[in-house]
Design an enzyme around this catalytic site. Structure first.
Site, PDB file in Angstrom:
ATOM      1  N   CYS B 168       0.807  -1.226   0.000  1.00  0.00           N
ATOM      2  CA  CYS B 168       0.000   0.000   0.000  1.00  0.00           C
ATOM      3  C   CYS B 168       0.842   1.279   0.000  1.00  0.00           C
ATOM      4  O   CYS B 168       0.307   2.377  -0.119  1.00  0.00           O
ATOM      5  CB  CYS B 168      -0.940  -0.007   1.188  1.00  0.00           C
ATOM      6  N   HIS B 301      -2.444   8.198   5.810  1.00  0.00           N
ATOM      7  CA  HIS B 301      -2.807   6.952   5.132  1.00  0.00           C
ATOM      8  C   HIS B 301      -4.271   6.654   5.449  1.00  0.00           C
ATOM      9  O   HIS B 301      -5.042   6.334   4.557  1.00  0.00           O
ATOM     10  CB  HIS B 301      -1.880   5.834   5.611  1.00  0.00           C
ATOM     11  N   HIS B 337      -9.566   2.419  -0.483  1.00  0.00           N
ATOM     12  CA  HIS B 337      -8.133   2.145  -0.403  1.00  0.00           C
ATOM     13  C   HIS B 337      -7.702   1.594  -1.760  1.00  0.00           C
ATOM     14  O   HIS B 337      -8.031   0.458  -2.101  1.00  0.00           O
ATOM     15  CB  HIS B 337      -7.833   1.149   0.711  1.00  0.00           C
TER      16      HIS B 337
END
Lengths: 264, 411
Positions: B168, B301, B337
């Site tokens: 990620c 994030h 995401h």
């Protein structure tokens, strides 16, 4: 700048011996992680014991053509057969999991970067590792290539790859250091350049990489071929001096200078 | 810092495609307006479980690239590459450079992805498993799906390339790597960022780890239950500042600093105190020649998982950031995401926020978790920025943390 290489490790999966002290931490790991961690431990263990190991200034670049492909298909199998997906298997299927295991087990807190490329994954990782040492970002840098392939890939290679031989799974790992912290370097690297050539996908299945070093040429099949061959030539047979090294393939060329320590 | 003593890389182009919009302008406008577009994708999650996903709108009406770019290829071009091309086209169109001009320069391509580099063709796998004839086109498509190689080849570019698969954090690491290439003069221009498509493997996998929220995700909220998955691409074009000025072209901002560090803690969970994140932030600030006082915003994030959001707020508090001076938000309540794309998508949104001068609160966060020691901006809130420098941070499986320090140009 000249970057010292102070340790090398290479092994096929079949010949891999996992140190006993890693067994517990690797009990749930797949082959991809086993190869990466064992190689990282193999090149770093000595200098960690000697002390002076700065976790924050130690990092790694891990290159791979296919990543943990066998594990990827094991997860895909669970998805298409509507079984519950194993969380452990899924986490192992993520491409940077091996880097995460290496960092966690060996206490590395600098950068951990996984690079994926069908062409020269080891040398692309090496290029970034050399830059990290040259810039002062890292004092020590592991450069790895790990390949485990998969049953699906092996089958596809036999169907579409013009009869190419299956490649052995394995790992190559070099330890780069800013100055030779761990003692005398095995050899020194300079001026790595990679020139990419255009290749249509299936051509890669019959790939060959030709390594030219010290006036001699050897050709090797497989994605780990050139990195493994170079490690063997440099470490086992001691072909040192001041040598231009060239790796050629359908998909491009890698050029660098490799010097012996005495040649500086 | 670069070899020539200059700091940072000039942003001369940016492009974005994600659920909030098919380009950066539409996406940012919808983000500011609080528009959230989720979809229910049949079959994406395991049976008896459903969760929203964020789907990007794909088109092929390029501004700069030839409309027939993807025709007559000997393989299919996968969705991740198509998403990337859409954002690359927007970004390059902003640079004022033609493809012919780009082809005469050393143009690097550094892109992050996760799903985009896997062979997850289910039909091929099922045929193989059942001993049936497999589709050679699918196999060839996979072998031609390396994101950076494809973009390089389709655009006729020559220069360094890298596909970063740091889970990620891949997109943010790609931007950081691109900056380092300019610092060491490996190339003149870099196309960087991230792209990723939705996949059933990721949906089932994150669900298996109990990280997926069955409802709309709520980053930093007291009742957050996990993340929603999304897809998209976020691209920056970086150049050396002096060469941009010499050509008289526009600079939209700068990537001033980059830091990367590891937790050395757990394969899938962040260090609870954000150990690696703090180190990465400190490195990025040093690289930028900036201090905490210079920072005007933090694009976190902010996945909406309990562990991630706690680690980020802990890290920012213990480093000395002040939520009144450095408002922190997450944009994943609007984008989902987007995995390997996230760092690129969020770098573009950070730049647009810095240039706008006002930050919009976190979509989905109706009540900030009172247990946090650092209080992010909630949904519906807005705050004027006190400066032009901000942070975009990414955390990843494997304990990897990447932080970008960015500067806007105040337009």
């Amino acid at each position: 700048m000249t970057v010292p290489v102070t340790n090398c490790f290479r092994s096929t999966l079949d010949n891999l011996t996992v140190p006993g002290e890693l067994a517990r931490q690797l009990r749930r790991a797949d082959d991809f992680v086993h190869l990466g961690v064992t190689a990282g431990h193999g090149v770093l263990a000595g200098c960690m014991e000697k002390g002076g190991f700065s976790a924050k200034k130690t990092g790694m670049y891990l290159g791979s053509a296919f990543g943990p492909m066998q594990t990827n298909f094991e997860v895909l199998d669970q998805v298409v057969t509507q079984q519950p997906v194993s969380p452990i298997l899924f986490s192992l299927s993520v491409f940077n999991t091996a880097a995460g295991y290496i960092a966690s087990i060996l206490g590395i807190r600098g950068c951990s970067v996984t690079l994926t490329d069908f062409s020269f994954p080891f040398f692309r990782a090496l290029q970034q590792g050399m830059a990290a040492i040259e810039s002062g970002m890292l004092d020590r840098c592991l450069v790895l290539q790990v390949e485990t392939y998969s049953d699906v890939l092996i089958d596809g290679t036999s169907r579409y790859g013009g009869g190419a031989e299956p490649w052995p799974a394995g790992v190559v790992c070099w330890l780069l250091e800013r100055t030779a912290l761990s003692g005398k370097p095995l050899f020194l690297l300079e001026d790595l350049e990679i020139e990419s050539g255009g290749t249509e996908g299936k051509d890669r299945l019959s790939l060959q990489e030709t390594v030219s070093l010290g006036g001699k040429q050897e050709t090797t099949p497989g994605y780990l071929g050139a990195a493994a061959m170079l490690s063997r030539l440099l470490v086992k047979e001691g072909r040192l001096g001041v040598n231009p090294c060239r790796v050629e393939s359908l998909y491009g060329t890698v050029c660098m200078n490799i010097r012996s320590f005495e040649g500086v | 810092m670069a070899k020539d003593g200059t700091r940072g890389a000039a942003v001369t182009g940016y492009g974005l495609v994600a659920a909030p919009g098919r380009n950066s302008e539409a996406a940012f406008t919808n983000l500011q307006a609080g528009v959230v577009r989720t979809a229910a994708m049949e079959g994406f999650f395991p049976p008896s479980f459903s969760a929203p996903v964020f789907v990007a709108e794909l088109h092929q009406q390029y501004d700069l690239l030839p409309t027939n770019l993807l025709e007559n290829q000997p393989y299919e071009v996968n969705r991740t590459v198509r998403l990337a091309l859409q954002a690359v086209d927007e970004a390059l169109a902003r640079t004022g450079l033609s493809l012919a001009q780009l082809n005469r320069r050393r143009v690097g391509v550094a892109l992050g992805t996760t799903v985009g580099c896997t062979f997850h063709n289910e039909a091929y796998y099922i045929d193989w498993k059942n001993g049936r004839e497999t589709d050679s086109l699918a196999f060839n498509t996979y072998l031609n799906a390396n994101l950076a190689e494809r973009i390089q080849e389709l655009l006729g570019l020559s220069g360094p390339r890298a596909v970063i698969t740091n889970a990620c954090a891949s997109g943010a690491d790609a931007v950081g790597l691109a900056k380092s290439w300019l610092d060491v003069d490996l190339c003149d221009i870099v196309i960087c960022g991230g792209a990723d498509e939705l996949s059933r493997v990721a949906c089932h996998g994150f669900r298996s780890l109990m990280l997926v929220s069955q409802d709309r995700c709520r980053p930093f909220d007291k009742n957050r239950q996990g993340l929603n998955l999304g897809e998209g691409a976020g691209i920056l074009v970086l150049e050396k500042e002096h060469s941009v000025h010499a050509s008289g072209r526009e600079v939209y901002g700068r990537v001033l600093g980059y830091g990367i560090a590891g937790d050395a803690h757990h394969p899938t969970a962040p260090h609870p105190e954000g150990r690696g994140l703090k180190q990465a932030t400190a490195l990025a600030l040093t690289d930028a020649g900036a201090t905490i006082a210079d920072i005007a915003m933090i694009n976190a994030h902010g996945t909406g998982t309990p562990a991630n959001d706690r680690a980020e707020t802990n890290a920012m508090k213990s480093m000395g950031f002040d939520s009144d001076m450095q408002p922190m938000v997450s944009t994943k309540g609007a984008t989902g995401h987007t995995l390997g794309a996230a760092g690129g998508v969020e770098a573009v949104l950070t730049l647009l926020t810095l240039n706008c001068g006002e930050i919009t609160g976190t979509p989905g966060c109706s009540r900030v978790d009172p247990d946090f020691h650092f209080s992010p901006l909630a949904e519906g809130e807005k705050m004027a920025l006190t400066g032009r420098i901000g942070i975009s941070q990414s955390l990843a499986f494997g304990g990897s943390n990447a932080v970008l320090v960015m500067e806007g140009c105040g337009r």
